[in-house]
Write an enzyme that holds these catalytic residues in place. Structure first.
Site, PDB file in Angstrom:
ATOM      1  CG  ASP A  47      -7.374   3.452  -0.836  1.00 11.89           C
ATOM      2  OD1 ASP A  47      -7.856   2.321  -0.741  1.00 11.89           O
ATOM      3  OD2 ASP A  47      -7.478   4.287   0.098  1.00 11.89           O
TER       4      ASP A  47
ATOM      5  CE  LYS B 215      -4.394   1.086   0.180  1.00 15.94           C
ATOM      6  NZ  LYS B 215      -5.565   0.300  -0.275  1.00 15.94           N
TER       7      LYS B 215
HETATM    8  P1  NDP Z   1     -12.967   8.048  -3.101  1.00 17.85           P
HETATM    9  O1  NDP Z   1     -11.869   9.033  -2.964  1.00 17.85           O
HETATM   10  O2  NDP Z   1     -13.527   7.777  -4.436  1.00 17.85           O
HETATM   11  O3  NDP Z   1     -14.169   8.420  -2.147  1.00 17.85           O
HETATM   12  C1  NDP Z   1     -14.019   8.540  -0.773  1.00 17.85           C
HETATM   13  C2  NDP Z   1     -15.319   8.999  -0.182  1.00 17.85           C
HETATM   14  O4  NDP Z   1     -15.262   8.924   1.233  1.00 17.85           O
HETATM   15  C3  NDP Z   1     -15.640  10.441  -0.527  1.00 17.85           C
HETATM   16  O5  NDP Z   1     -17.025  10.570  -0.586  1.00 17.85           O
HETATM   17  C4  NDP Z   1     -15.047  11.171   0.659  1.00 17.85           C
HETATM   18  O6  NDP Z   1     -15.605  12.461   0.875  1.00 17.85           O
HETATM   19  C5  NDP Z   1     -15.409  10.238   1.771  1.00 17.85           C
HETATM   20  N1  NDP Z   1     -14.492  10.434   2.898  1.00 17.85           N
HETATM   21  C6  NDP Z   1     -13.141  10.430   2.885  1.00 17.85           C
HETATM   22  N2  NDP Z   1     -12.640  10.661   4.098  1.00 17.85           N
HETATM   23  C7  NDP Z   1     -13.712  10.816   4.888  1.00 17.85           C
HETATM   24  C8  NDP Z   1     -13.860  11.084   6.252  1.00 17.85           C
HETATM   25  N3  NDP Z   1     -12.798  11.253   7.071  1.00 17.85           N
HETATM   26  N4  NDP Z   1     -15.136  11.142   6.750  1.00 17.85           N
HETATM   27  C9  NDP Z   1     -16.208  10.985   5.915  1.00 17.85           C
HETATM   28  N5  NDP Z   1     -16.106  10.743   4.614  1.00 17.85           N
HETATM   29  C10 NDP Z   1     -14.902  10.669   4.115  1.00 17.85           C
HETATM   30  O7  NDP Z   1     -12.394   6.700  -2.445  1.00 17.85           O
HETATM   31  P2  NDP Z   1     -12.931   5.212  -2.594  1.00 17.85           P
HETATM   32  O8  NDP Z   1     -14.380   5.196  -2.799  1.00 17.85           O
HETATM   33  O9  NDP Z   1     -12.041   4.539  -3.570  1.00 17.85           O
HETATM   34  O10 NDP Z   1     -12.552   4.608  -1.164  1.00 17.85           O
HETATM   35  C11 NDP Z   1     -13.485   4.572  -0.083  1.00 17.85           C
HETATM   36  C12 NDP Z   1     -13.053   3.493   0.892  1.00 17.85           C
HETATM   37  O11 NDP Z   1     -13.028   2.222   0.219  1.00 17.85           O
HETATM   38  C13 NDP Z   1     -11.648   3.652   1.489  1.00 17.85           C
HETATM   39  O12 NDP Z   1     -11.649   3.141   2.806  1.00 17.85           O
HETATM   40  C14 NDP Z   1     -10.795   2.752   0.608  1.00 17.85           C
HETATM   41  O13 NDP Z   1      -9.630   2.335   1.269  1.00 17.85           O
HETATM   42  C15 NDP Z   1     -11.760   1.600   0.387  1.00 17.85           C
HETATM   43  N6  NDP Z   1     -11.486   0.749  -0.769  1.00 17.85           N
HETATM   44  C16 NDP Z   1     -11.344   1.254  -2.025  1.00 17.85           C
HETATM   45  C17 NDP Z   1     -11.110   0.405  -3.083  1.00 17.85           C
HETATM   46  C18 NDP Z   1     -11.035   0.906  -4.481  1.00 17.85           C
HETATM   47  O14 NDP Z   1     -10.933   0.077  -5.392  1.00 17.85           O
HETATM   48  N7  NDP Z   1     -11.110   2.203  -4.746  1.00 17.85           N
HETATM   49  C19 NDP Z   1     -10.953  -1.042  -2.902  1.00 17.85           C
HETATM   50  C20 NDP Z   1     -11.193  -1.489  -1.543  1.00 17.85           C
HETATM   51  C21 NDP Z   1     -11.423  -0.602  -0.534  1.00 17.85           C
HETATM   52  P3  NDP Z   1     -14.827  13.815   0.437  1.00 17.85           P
HETATM   53  O15 NDP Z   1     -15.182  14.008  -1.003  1.00 17.85           O
HETATM   54  O16 NDP Z   1     -15.371  14.836   1.346  1.00 17.85           O
HETATM   55  O17 NDP Z   1     -13.349  13.584   0.661  1.00 17.85           O
HETATM   56  O1  2IT Z   2      -8.030  -1.386  -0.594  1.00 20.76           O
HETATM   57  C1  2IT Z   2      -7.947  -1.918  -1.715  1.00 20.76           C
HETATM   58  O2  2IT Z   2      -8.093  -3.129  -1.866  1.00 20.76           O
HETATM   59  C2  2IT Z   2      -7.712  -1.049  -2.880  1.00 20.76           C
HETATM   60  N1  2IT Z   2      -7.636   0.164  -2.723  1.00 20.76           N
HETATM   61  C3  2IT Z   2      -7.543  -1.658  -4.245  1.00 20.76           C
HETATM   62  C4  2IT Z   2      -6.135  -2.117  -4.455  1.00 20.76           C
HETATM   63  C5  2IT Z   2      -5.813  -2.599  -5.834  1.00 20.76           C
HETATM   64  O3  2IT Z   2      -4.631  -2.938  -6.030  1.00 20.76           O
HETATM   65  O4  2IT Z   2      -6.666  -2.651  -6.709  1.00 20.76           O
END
Ligand code: NDP
Ligand code: 2IT
Length: 450
Positions: free
Chosen positions: A168, A128
């Protein structure tokens, strides 16, 4: 704290050595709680110091990222990549750009990633990275210059056979494009060194949707197997409004649920008629706006916007899918969810529930799908993207989506099988931790002391 003396000793050591890394220790503690029966049955793990090695990253790089903003001022951020464990494949895991990114945050995410990637059944190790860079309010040119500066250093540590980053929080297709371009320029090499790429240059269909869709496939399967139930006519609360939240909402709705909330770090929207996902996409993905705007732009009646994030867990629901960030559900929020009738919590975000919240779910017999299993669909399709890049071909949406569904169903059945084998029948968290761990532990044993 732990009954098993070996686990207790390793936990004490890591908590002394990394005493300032609260998120990392939280992730380790949760996994160790599940592993007590495993190390008791397998003394060879203690003899080979498997747990001591599991909690110590193979490598952690921390570097300066200097770049010039639009006003000509030099900005300095900190970059990280933790290469945690390569027993079962090249390091694999996302990059996060957020002011809260620290060594503790990348280590908790990297540690979780080891077991998550193992659960996918694909050959990927755990890694990561990210930076404390905050893209909010930055111009497109600033984001590009930051990504180029970040990759100028990161490129010396990664490669298609060593370490393959992805997105992420705040790292989506725009950032992956700039990062890929800079890797190609500096290395003069066109390879699958990143996943989550656009389709024109080696991306996989379904990668954009994969985490959210995968979360729903996982929840659907767990509901079917454990409760003989489905998403049909359920009220669903989803937090976040980014990549994971949007595609989780889209899939849950297509499976017959009514999704009534989305949020960002300022507040949440309650829409009793059901969230308009296309509108959320327009506001958050296309315009990079705030979720507050939903209330002004929707034609749905009865929509409310509330400032602050925690209130979202007071909205009554049957199913909660936290998809924003770590520790967003604390003990009180978990209690409120349960009191209001929530019986299912499956995690799209990484470690969104505090340990106290998880205890509340357990005591209330909530169907709890832990992040490393429930959100593994994203990295699973990243693994499929790596395969397609190696083959130099691309699968159709239907083919990739079918593979994703199979992987998520397998995660549920493998987790339940491991839980049963170790006397924790029906416990998806214990099962995910054990199933993910055993493959990595066996590979580490076979490869000798490294
Ligand atoms: P994005 O950047 O696309 O979206 C993040 C969202 O969460 C935004 O709406 C953001 O709001 C909100 N957010 C961030 N920080 C906070 C906070 N402190 N309190 C409340 N809301 C918050 O990220 P992802 O959707 O990709 O990721 C979301 C979660 O999913 C994370 O935990 C990530 O690690 C996990 N994840 C992502 C994967 C992926 O493929 N993308 C895979 C597996 C897990 P704002 O616009 O205000 O920042
Ligand atoms: O938390 C996660 O699994 C991710 N942000 C996706 C990682 C990846 O390599 O696709």
């Amino acid at each position: 704290m732990f009954k098993n003396a070996y686990i207790q000793r390793v936990y004490e050591k890591v908590s002394k050595r990394d005493s300032d890394q609260q998120e990392f220790l939280q992730a380790v503690q949760e996994v160790f709680e599940s592993l007590e029966p495993v190390v008791e049955r397998h003394p060879e793990y203690e003899n080979a110091a498997i747990l001591e090695r599991l909690v110590e990253p193979e490598r952690l790089v921390k570097f300066r990222v200097a770049w010039v903003d639009d006003s000509g001022k030099v900005q300095v951020n900190r970059g990280y990549r933790v290469q945690f464990n390569s027993a079962i494949g090249p390091y694999k895991g996302g990059l996060r750009f957020h002011p809260t990114v620290s060594e503790s945050v990348v280590k908790f995410l990297g540690f979780e990633q080891i077991l998550k990637n193992s659960l996918t059944t694909l050959p990927m190790g755990g890694g990561k990275g990210g930076s404390d860079f905050d893209p909010k309010g930055k111009s497109d040119a600033e984001v590009m210059r930051f990504c180029q500066a970040f990759m100028t250093e990161l490129q010396r540590h990664i490669g298609q056979f060593t370490d393959v980053p992805a997105g992420d929080i705040n790292v989506g297709s725009r950032e992956i494009g700039y990062l890929f371009g800079q890797y190609k320029r500096v290395r003069d090499e066109y390879s699958g060194v990143l996943t989550g790429k656009n389709l024109e240059f080696g991306g996989s269909l379904v990668r954009t949707e994969a985490t959210g869709y995968g979360l729903c496939y996982y929840t659907q399967e767990a509901l079917k197997v454990l409760r003989n139930d489905s998403f049909k006519d359920k009220t669903v609360v989803i937090s976040g409004s980014g990549n994971v939240a949007i595609f989780a909402a889209q899939k849950a709705i297509s499976l017959g649920a009514n999704v009534v909330t989305v949020s960002d770090s300022n507040g949440y929207i309650y829409d009793p008629q059901g969230i308009d996902v296309e509108l959320v996409k327009r506001i958050k993905l296309e315009q990079r706006g705030r979720i507050k705007e939903y209330a002004d732009l929707t034609d749905h009646a009865g929509v409310e916007y509330h400032e602050g994030c925690e209130g979202i867990w007071t909205v009554p629901c049957n199913i909660a899918l936290p998809c924003a960030t770590q520790n967003e559900i604390n003990e009180q929020s978990a209690r409120t969810l349960v009191e209001n009738g929530c019986t299912v919590v499956c995690e799209g975000a990484n470690m969104p529930s505090t340990p106290e919240a998880i205890s509340v779910y357990k005591n209330a017999n909530v169907l709890y799908g832990p992040a490393k299993a429930a959100n593994a669909g994203g990295v699973a399709v990243s693994g499929l993207e790596m395969s397609q890049n190696s083959y130099r071909l691309s699968w159709s949406f239907g083919e990739a989506d079918k593979k994703l569904q199979d992987i998520m169903q397998n995660i549920v059945s493998n987790s339940l099988a491991a839980a049963k084998e170790y006397g924790a029948e029906g416990d998806l968290m214990t099962g995910a931790n054990i199933a993910g761990f055993e493959k990595v532990a066996q590979a580490m044993l076979a490869q000798g002391v490294l």
